[in-house]
Design an enzyme around this catalytic site. Structure first.
Site, PDB file in Angstrom:
ATOM      1  N   CYS A   1      -6.884  -2.428  -0.762  1.00  0.00           N
ATOM      2  CA  CYS A   1      -5.987  -3.584  -0.895  1.00  0.00           C
ATOM      3  C   CYS A   1      -6.631  -4.844  -0.309  1.00  0.00           C
ATOM      4  CB  CYS A   1      -4.670  -3.292  -0.175  1.00  0.00           C
ATOM      5  SG  CYS A   1      -3.510  -4.670  -0.229  1.00  0.00           S
TER       6      CYS A   1
ATOM      7  N   THR B   1       0.316  -7.000   3.463  1.00  0.00           N
ATOM      8  CA  THR B   1       0.105  -6.330   4.737  1.00  0.00           C
ATOM      9  C   THR B   1       0.208  -4.846   4.473  1.00  0.00           C
ATOM     10  OG1 THR B   1       0.681  -6.386   7.073  1.00  0.00           O
ATOM     11  CG2 THR B   1       2.500  -6.095   5.559  1.00  0.00           C
TER      12      THR B   1
ATOM     13  N   THR C   1      -5.077  -6.424   2.923  1.00  0.00           N
ATOM     14  CA  THR C   1      -5.047  -5.572   4.111  1.00  0.00           C
ATOM     15  C   THR C   1      -6.435  -5.549   4.723  1.00  0.00           C
ATOM     16  OG1 THR C   1      -3.322  -4.177   3.134  1.00  0.00           O
ATOM     17  CG2 THR C   1      -4.590  -3.216   4.932  1.00  0.00           C
TER      18      THR C   1
ATOM     19  N   ALA D   1      -7.188  -0.456   3.677  1.00  0.00           N
ATOM     20  CA  ALA D   1      -8.005  -1.663   3.836  1.00  0.00           C
ATOM     21  C   ALA D   1      -9.182  -1.686   2.862  1.00  0.00           C
ATOM     22  CB  ALA D   1      -8.505  -1.775   5.272  1.00  0.00           C
TER      23      ALA D   1
END
Length: 178
Positions: free
Chosen positions: A163, A5, A166, A160
């Site tokens: 990763c 996350t 994410t 985002a």
């Protein structure tokens, strides 16, 4: 095991914004894309976000909200008491998560090791995309006049892109500001 996350909190003065992505992964599979990992607590006076196991995070949110109530909304006191419990309680000790919390005056990172840390430069980033979001946020904070919400949005978008745990389905909450 649930993992991955990105939670990011950015502060300029009394204006603090916290955001998180919505992805929950089980192994290499996306289990959910629109989870809410950031929320308001204490009658809208405290922001809280989590990184780690979803079930553990709900337990920690509930415990932290109890600490806030017990200590009259005093964020620092609630965080210290939460960290003490987290470290010494046999059940809590096994929880795998981190909490980022903030009110209009203070931002803190709480870990299961008993750590309560106030961030440098008013930026907290946790989770698998945390290092990417932290780098982007620090650069934007230092070299632009963007407000905290714009910095959080832009930095989480960068995380985002890099990763795989994410996504760009963001939940953003804020306190203070204009």
């Amino acid at each position: 095991m649930f993992k991955g996350t990105t939670i990011l909190s950015v502060r300029r003065g009394n204006h603090v914004v916290m955001g998180g992505d919505g992805q929950v992964s089980i192994g290499n599979t996306v289990a959910k894309s629109n989870a809410r990992k950031v929320r308001l607590m204490s009658d809208g006076k405290v922001l809280a976000g989590f990184a780690g196991s979803t079930a553990d995070a709900f337990t920690l949110f509930e415990r932290f909200e109890g600490k806030l109530s017990k200590h009259g909304g005093n964020l620092t006191r609630a965080a210290v008491e939460m960290a003490k419990d987290w470290r010494t309680d046999r059940v809590l000790r096994r929880l795998e998560a981190m909490l980022a919390v903030a009110d209009e005056h203070c931002s803190l990172l709480i870990s299961g090791n008993g750590d309560v840390l106030e961030p440098e430069e008013g930026v907290i980033a946790i989770g698998s995309g945390g290092p990417y979001a932290l780098s982007a946020a620090r650069a934007l904070l230092r070299h632009t006049s963007l407000n905290p919400r714009q910095i959080v949005e832009s930095s989480l978008e960068v995380a985002a892109e890099i990763c795989v745990f994410t996504n760009n389905n963001l939940t953003i909450e804020e306190l203070g500001g204009e």
